[in-house]
Structure formats: structure tokens, C-alpha cells
Design a protein around this motif. Structure first.
Motif, PDB file in Angstrom:
ATOM      1  N   LYS A 120     -12.478  -7.781  -4.309  1.00  0.00           N
ATOM      2  CA  LYS A 120     -12.574  -6.338  -4.125  1.00  0.00           C
ATOM      3  C   LYS A 120     -13.276  -6.084  -2.802  1.00  0.00           C
ATOM      4  N   THR A 121     -12.713  -5.216  -1.993  1.00  0.00           N
ATOM      5  CA  THR A 121     -13.324  -4.952  -0.683  1.00  0.00           C
ATOM      6  C   THR A 121     -14.757  -4.447  -0.815  1.00  0.00           C
ATOM      7  N   SER A 122     -15.043  -3.696  -1.879  1.00  0.00           N
ATOM      8  CA  SER A 122     -16.403  -3.184  -2.082  1.00  0.00           C
ATOM      9  C   SER A 122     -17.409  -4.329  -2.184  1.00  0.00           C
ATOM     10  N   GLU A 159     -11.597   4.104  -8.797  1.00  0.00           N
ATOM     11  CA  GLU A 159     -10.990   2.777  -8.975  1.00  0.00           C
ATOM     12  C   GLU A 159      -9.630   2.705  -8.290  1.00  0.00           C
ATOM     13  N   VAL A 160      -8.854   3.769  -8.435  1.00  0.00           N
ATOM     14  CA  VAL A 160      -7.529   3.806  -7.815  1.00  0.00           C
ATOM     15  C   VAL A 160      -7.657   3.808  -6.298  1.00  0.00           C
ATOM     16  N   MET A 161      -8.575   4.595  -5.763  1.00  0.00           N
ATOM     17  CA  MET A 161      -8.750   4.664  -4.313  1.00  0.00           C
ATOM     18  C   MET A 161      -9.273   3.346  -3.742  1.00  0.00           C
ATOM     19  N   GLU A 162     -10.113   2.662  -4.510  1.00  0.00           N
ATOM     20  CA  GLU A 162     -10.576   1.345  -4.075  1.00  0.00           C
ATOM     21  C   GLU A 162      -9.396   0.378  -3.991  1.00  0.00           C
ATOM     22  N   TYR A 163      -8.528   0.421  -4.990  1.00  0.00           N
ATOM     23  CA  TYR A 163      -7.364  -0.468  -4.991  1.00  0.00           C
ATOM     24  C   TYR A 163      -6.428  -0.134  -3.833  1.00  0.00           C
ATOM     25  N   TYR A 164      -6.300   1.141  -3.532  1.00  0.00           N
ATOM     26  CA  TYR A 164      -5.508   1.593  -2.388  1.00  0.00           C
ATOM     27  C   TYR A 164      -6.042   0.973  -1.101  1.00  0.00           C
ATOM     28  N   GLN A 165      -7.355   0.940  -0.959  1.00  0.00           N
ATOM     29  CA  GLN A 165      -7.968   0.294   0.205  1.00  0.00           C
ATOM     30  C   GLN A 165      -7.770  -1.220   0.160  1.00  0.00           C
ATOM     31  N   ASP A 166      -7.940  -1.796  -1.021  1.00  0.00           N
ATOM     32  CA  ASP A 166      -7.795  -3.246  -1.170  1.00  0.00           C
ATOM     33  C   ASP A 166      -6.413  -3.726  -0.740  1.00  0.00           C
ATOM     34  N   LEU A 167      -5.384  -2.944  -1.059  1.00  0.00           N
ATOM     35  CA  LEU A 167      -4.026  -3.333  -0.696  1.00  0.00           C
ATOM     36  C   LEU A 167      -3.834  -3.387   0.818  1.00  0.00           C
ATOM     37  N   ARG A 191       0.826  -1.208   0.000  1.00  0.00           N
ATOM     38  CA  ARG A 191       0.000   0.000   0.000  1.00  0.00           C
ATOM     39  C   ARG A 191       0.867   1.269   0.000  1.00  0.00           C
ATOM     40  N   LEU A 192       1.898   1.262   0.809  1.00  0.00           N
ATOM     41  CA  LEU A 192       2.789   2.416   0.866  1.00  0.00           C
ATOM     42  C   LEU A 192       3.514   2.613  -0.461  1.00  0.00           C
ATOM     43  N   HIS A 194       1.521  -3.445  -5.542  1.00  0.00           N
ATOM     44  CA  HIS A 194       1.543  -2.019  -5.877  1.00  0.00           C
ATOM     45  C   HIS A 194       1.730  -1.785  -7.365  1.00  0.00           C
ATOM     46  N   ASP A 195       2.288  -2.784  -8.073  1.00  0.00           N
ATOM     47  CA  ASP A 195       2.638  -2.574  -9.476  1.00  0.00           C
ATOM     48  C   ASP A 195       1.770  -3.351 -10.465  1.00  0.00           C
ATOM     49  N   ASN A 196       0.620  -3.894 -10.012  1.00  0.00           N
ATOM     50  CA  ASN A 196      -0.221  -4.632 -10.965  1.00  0.00           C
ATOM     51  C   ASN A 196      -1.673  -4.155 -10.946  1.00  0.00           C
ATOM     52  N   PHE A 197      -1.856  -2.867 -10.720  1.00  0.00           N
ATOM     53  CA  PHE A 197      -3.205  -2.281 -10.712  1.00  0.00           C
ATOM     54  C   PHE A 197      -3.944  -2.569 -12.018  1.00  0.00           C
TER      55      PHE A 197
END
Length: 450
Positions: free
Chosen positions: A378-380, A289-297, A227-228, A366-369
Motif C-alpha cells: 500500500k502506498t500509504s 480506501e477506494v481513493m487509496e487503491y486508485y493511487q496504488d494502481l 487505473r483508468l 482494476h477488478d480485484n479491489f
């Protein structure tokens, strides 16, 4: 002398000539893509298995149901509330000022809402169920009553129904409104809910596991590494610059500010689904979509497949299902006929991982969005507010079978059986193995190096 930053130049161009970013300010919020703050009524639900399930369940009668339900939509936690109160009023004030100076893209209606804005909650609200949470749990109780009327559309009897929830108020409130939906407003006054207890190795096993707390939850170096790293990827950096420019700032907002704007958008969307939060206008569909992935990580490694210990700690919860179903199979009598558990997103995540449900084809990194845009995890989807998992024991003539439901929809258990309605004999080896290898005392013991 240092030259002007990219964002300053960009904002000046935006002010003078306009920008495609302003055209990207959507009137719609992807209400089903807000990670763990997605409201239950907004969450996606997969009904594609119903036809096959109906064919398989023909001639079978439900005997016993075990439910695990995440609490409903709530107010922020104490830490989140402190951050939102600290960050957002000043940001709102600056957005209004930027708009008055001719910068930014927000429409007048959003600016009006942000003028003199202050968070619509106070210290007494922290972690409590919000009104939408009442409705969600009431609706879920009604749903299961109507799904199995011979089990649940009956007079409440404490010998027929077992209720358990954690020591957090929001899970007790969720249990109350679920029971109100299932048994009715007239009956709820006579239903005495049990006292919650701690430690609870069925519903909050992770907090009672010192090893998990140290190796996973408090392990910034490993658990939150992906995530970082994602924050420095072009996808996340593009969100920072796009949101900053849309709101008229001449400098990039911090990650903390972006997160706060995103969180307030998510909360307000969950609480008030019929009106758009002005904070949501900060983001494009791609930004969401990016923010969701940020949460997912975060949750993938903290609570799910990213760290093997997560699924291992959920073994007692699986044992609880097994003990109830096995007793019914042996005796032929389902007592209790309904087992209702109310817990948290971590419980949902870790139990699903123990069962192998929604396992992605590869780890989130972090590198396969781009590669993971169509991921199954997906957390959603996996843990919105009021997410619920149910296992139902059916009698089918002389045999027993087990159906699994997520958000009230039938789903397969990968690798456990070949149909939606598993033969008891197919599941029993997995249940037995889980019971034989489940030793939380040993698993959770911290082994310090000598």
C-alpha cells in the motif's frame, strides 16, 4: 424529454428526508491511509519483529549504516498546485451555496472554513518542504543518533559521513534538517553539505533512463491502464456519487474535481495533523480506501512490481550499498560509517522492489479491489512522506551480518536469508549477481524496431 438524473433525485431526497450518507460524515480522517501524502508521524510502522531481532543482534556491534530517505512533507508540485488553484475555490463556493440551499451533509464548522476559501500556498511554495517536513527529518536524524550512539552521537567529521541528495530543493532541505537532528543545532552551521549533481544514477536513476521514460512513465496505454479502468468500476463510481451528494451537488463531480478535493484533504492533513481539513469530510472510510487503491494502481505500475523495468533500474543503488559494505568487510574499517541519501518516492518504491520487499501475492488490478483489501503493498505504508530504508552492517565476532530497517523498524529481506540479521555470506551472492548484471547504459538504451 430526458428525465432527471439519479443524482438529482438522490440530492432532493437527501435534502427533504436526510440520508445515511450524512450519518457517514466522519469526524475522523484515516490519517495513516492517505497514500504518498501520508505524513511520516501518521504512517503505520510495523514493530512486530523487534523481539526476534534483539535476540539475533545480541553480541553484535553496528559498524556502518546506509540510509535512503524520502524528502519530508512538502507543498504541491507545480502541476498539482495549478490544478488545485484552478478547481477548488469554485468548488468551495458552490459547496457553501449548496449548504445555504439546504443540500449536502457538511457540518457548519466545515462550511465556515470553506467560506471564501483559497489554497494556503502560492507559486513560491511549489515543491518546497513544508514546516512539518522539517520536523519529520529532524526527528529521523535524532532517531538514528539514539539508535547507534557510538556511530552518530559524535562530533561531525566529513570523512566519517557521506551525504547525497538530488537537485530538488526539498531533498537538500531534508538533508539539512536530518543532519540538524543527528548532530544538533550548534553543529549544523559548520556542516558543509555537498552540491547535488545530475544525472545521479544512485538516487534518481529513473530520470536518466530514456527507456524507462518512454516505456513506463510516458506510456499511458500500458502503465496507467488499470487505473483508468478502475475509474469505471462500481467502487470508484460510488465514490463520485456519494461525494457529490454529500456536498449537495445536483450533478456528479468530475474525476478531476474528486481528485482535487482528495489531494487538498491529504495535504492539509499532513501539514496540520491537529486539525481536520474540511475537505476530508467529503469522504467516508470506505471512500478513503477506494481513493487509496486508485493511487496504488498508479504507483504500482509506474514505480513498482507492476512493471519489471522499475526494479531493474535500481541496480546501481544496490551496488552502492554493496561497495560500501564490501570495503568495510575487506578492510575491517568503516569509512564512512554513515551514508545518508535523500531522494523521492520513486527511489523508495523502486529500491524496495529491487530487494523484493512488500511484494504482494498478486498484481493490483482494476477488478480485484475487494480481494486486495489486506494487501501488503500500500502506498500509504510503502512510501509516506519521509519514508526511509536503512541497511546496517554489524560485526559479530569474526563474522559480519546485515540488518534491514524500514521506518526504523527491523524487517526481513524475502528470499535472501532466513533471519532478520543476514549473514554476509548469505547476501553476497545476491550482491555479486546484482553487480555483474547491472548495466544501466545497456538497460536504458531505447531499441527502436527497424
Amino acid at each position: 424529454m430526458q428525465g432527471p438524473s439519479f443524482l438529482v433525485i438522490f440530492a432532493l431526497i437527501l435534502c427533504c428526508f436526510g440520508s445515511p450518507l450524512c450519518e457517514d460524515v466522519s469526524d475522523e480522517t484515516p490519517i495513516h491511509r492517505l497514500s504518498t501524502k501520508t505524513a511520516y508521524f501518521n504512517a503505520e510502522k510495523d514493530s512486530s519483529h523487534w523481539e526476534n531481532f534483539q535476540n539475533e543482534v545480541s553480541g553484535c556491534v553496528a559498524q556502518q549504516a546506509w540510509l535512503l530517505v524520502r524528502h519530508g512533507t512538502r507543498f504541491p508540485t507545480g502541476n498539482d498546485m495549478n490544478r488545485l488553484v484552478d478547481v477548488l475555490p469554485s468548488v468551495a463556493k458552490q459547496i457553501v451555496f449548496n449548504h445555504q440551499q439546504g443540500r449536502g451533509c457538511l457540518p457548519d464548522a466545515d462550511i465556515t472554513q470553506l467560506t471564501d476559501w483559497f489554497p494556503p500556498y502560492g507559486p513560491r511554495d511549489k515543491e518546497q518542504l513544508q514546516e512539518m517536513g522539517f520536523e519529520e527529518l529532524y526527528s529521523i536524524g535524532e532517531y538514528w543518533r539514539d539508535m547507534f550512539p557510538h556511530l552518530f552521537n559524535v562530533q561531525y567529521d566529513p570523512f566519517k559521513f557521506k551525504v547525497d541528495f538530488t537537485t530538488k530543493n526539498r531533498t537538500g532541505q531534508s538533508a539539512y534538517h536530518f543532519m540538524r537532528g543527528m548532530f544538533g543545532d550548534d553543529a549544523i552551521g559548520g556542516i558543509e553539505l555537498p552540491q547535488p549533481y545530475s544525472p545521479n544514477f544512485i538516487l534518481k536513476f529513473y530520470k536518466s533512463c530514456p527507456r524507462w521514460m518512454r516505456e513506463v512513465y510516458k506510456n499511458n496505454e500500458t502503465t496507467y491502464k488499470e487505473r483508468l479502468l478502475f475509474v469505471n468500476e462500481k467502487e470508484f463510481q460510488s465514490v463520485i456519487h456519494a461525494v457529490s451528494a454529500k456536498l449537495g451537488f445536483l450533478h456528479p463531480l468530475t474525476t478531476r474535481q474528486i481528485e482535487s478535493i482528495y489531494d487538498e484533504c491529504r495535504y492539509e492533513t499532513a501539514w496540520w495533523p491537529n486539525r481536520k481539513s474540511p475537505w476530508c469530510s467529503s469522504f467516508s472510510d470506505h471512500d478513503f480506501e477506494v481513493m487509496e487503491y486508485y493511487q496504488d494502481l498508479k504507483y504500482y505500475y509506474e514505480d513498482s512490481y507492476g512493471t519489471p523495468l522499475n526494479s531493474e533500474t535500481a541496480c546501481e543503488t544496490i551496488n552502492n550499498i554493496y561497495s560500501h559494505f564490501r570495503s568495510t568487510v575487506i578492510s575491517g574499517k568503516a569509512v564512512p560509517q554513515g551514508i545518508f541519501n535523500f531522494a523521492h518516492d520513486k527511489t523508495i518504491f523502486q529500491v524496495l522492489a529491487r530487494m523484493g520487499i512488500f511484494k504482494p501475492s498478486q498484481h493490483l488490478r482494476h477488478d480485484n479491489f475487494a480481494e486486495m483489501k489486506n494487501r501488503i503493498w500500500k502506498t500509504s505504508y510503502v512510501s509516506p512522506f519521509a519514508a526511509n530504508l536503512a541497511l546496517v552492517l554489524y560485526s559479530c565476532g569474526s563474522t559480519y551480518r546485515v540488518g534491514t530497517f524500514f521506518e526504523g523498524q527491523p524487517i526481513p529481506i524475502p528470499g535472501k536469508c532466513e533471519s532478520l540479521l543476514c549473514q554476509w555470506e548469505e547476501l553476497q551472492p545476491w550482491f555479486d549477481h546484482n553487480a555483474q548484471t547491472c548495466n544501466l547504459s545497456k538497460l536504458c538504451m531505447i531499441h527502436d524496431e527497424l
